[in-house]
Design a protein around this motif. Structure first.
Motif, PDB file in Angstrom:
ATOM      1  N   ASP A 133      -5.511   3.322   3.662  1.00  0.00           N
ATOM      2  CA  ASP A 133      -5.219   3.304   2.222  1.00  0.00           C
ATOM      3  C   ASP A 133      -6.146   2.329   1.496  1.00  0.00           C
ATOM      4  O   ASP A 133      -6.668   2.638   0.421  1.00  0.00           O
ATOM      5  N   PHE A 134      -6.366   1.153   2.078  1.00  0.00           N
ATOM      6  CA  PHE A 134      -7.244   0.149   1.474  1.00  0.00           C
ATOM      7  C   PHE A 134      -8.662   0.690   1.352  1.00  0.00           C
ATOM      8  O   PHE A 134      -9.269   0.667   0.277  1.00  0.00           O
ATOM      9  N   VAL A 135      -9.202   1.175   2.462  1.00  0.00           N
ATOM     10  CA  VAL A 135     -10.586   1.662   2.475  1.00  0.00           C
ATOM     11  C   VAL A 135     -10.754   2.851   1.538  1.00  0.00           C
ATOM     12  O   VAL A 135     -11.693   2.895   0.731  1.00  0.00           O
ATOM     13  N   MET A 136      -9.862   3.818   1.624  1.00  0.00           N
ATOM     14  CA  MET A 136      -9.992   5.008   0.783  1.00  0.00           C
ATOM     15  C   MET A 136      -9.826   4.646  -0.696  1.00  0.00           C
ATOM     16  O   MET A 136     -10.499   5.222  -1.553  1.00  0.00           O
ATOM     17  N   GLY A 137      -8.968   3.681  -0.986  1.00  0.00           N
ATOM     18  CA  GLY A 137      -8.814   3.217  -2.366  1.00  0.00           C
ATOM     19  C   GLY A 137     -10.105   2.613  -2.897  1.00  0.00           C
ATOM     20  O   GLY A 137     -10.506   2.883  -4.029  1.00  0.00           O
ATOM     21  N   LEU A 138     -10.758   1.797  -2.082  1.00  0.00           N
ATOM     22  CA  LEU A 138     -12.046   1.229  -2.496  1.00  0.00           C
ATOM     23  C   LEU A 138     -13.072   2.327  -2.706  1.00  0.00           C
ATOM     24  O   LEU A 138     -13.805   2.333  -3.706  1.00  0.00           O
TER      25      LEU A 138
END
Length: 156
Positions: free
Chosen positions: A36-41
């Motif tokens: 979620d963190f990576v895809m959000g970035l």
């Protein structure tokens, strides 16, 4: 960063976190939270780069842009290098690439926190233009030891 590197990124983050010296994490978040963190970035166009040996992530640097309108001109930098790959210039290459991308996307300010006892990282940040803005005393507690955080920023 690309989605296929997420698992390896999480492993690298976990490895550095478990050293209990450089990050204010003691272990990486679960894989789903990391995704979620990576895809959000990625979806928001935030700068995020990884260093690879083969298909293994051995270092990373990212900048998360402020989400509020009043803070969208700034971002917060996070980075790490896996043990065994430090002192080879990898950190400087990662941070300069990431800062160049932040400039290109129109960020005006990038800030970070560094553990006060992580003098190697603080020197790197100063070499690429970060300035010390203050100290948050006893801001981190790891294994019963308080650690100050040095607040640093670069203005483009």
């Amino acid at each position: 960063m690309r989605p296929e590197f997420i698992e390896s990124f999480r492993e690298a983050l976990d490895s550095v976190s478990r050293e209990r010296r450089y990050l204010s994490l003691l272990e990486a978040p679960p894989l789903e939270a990391t995704k979620d963190f990576v895809m959000g970035l990625l979806e928001k166009g935030n700068p995020q780069f990884v260093a690879l040996v083969g298909d293994k992530v051995v270092g990373w640097c990212d900048i998360q842009r402020g989400t509020r309108e009043t803070q969208s001109h700034r971002g917060t930098l996070g980075m790490g290098i896996v043990d065994g790959y430090r002192e080879q210039g990898l950190g400087k290459r990662l941070i300069t690439t990431t800062l160049d991308a932040a400039r290109a996307m129109g960020l005006h300010r990038v800030d970070l926190d560094v553990h006060a006892d992580n003098t190697r990282a603080a020197r790197l940040y100063e070499k690429v233009g970060f300035q010390r803005e203050g100290v948050a005393r006893d801001a981190v507690l790891i294994d019963g030891h308080y650690i100050d955080l040095i607040k640093m920023a670069i203005i483009f």
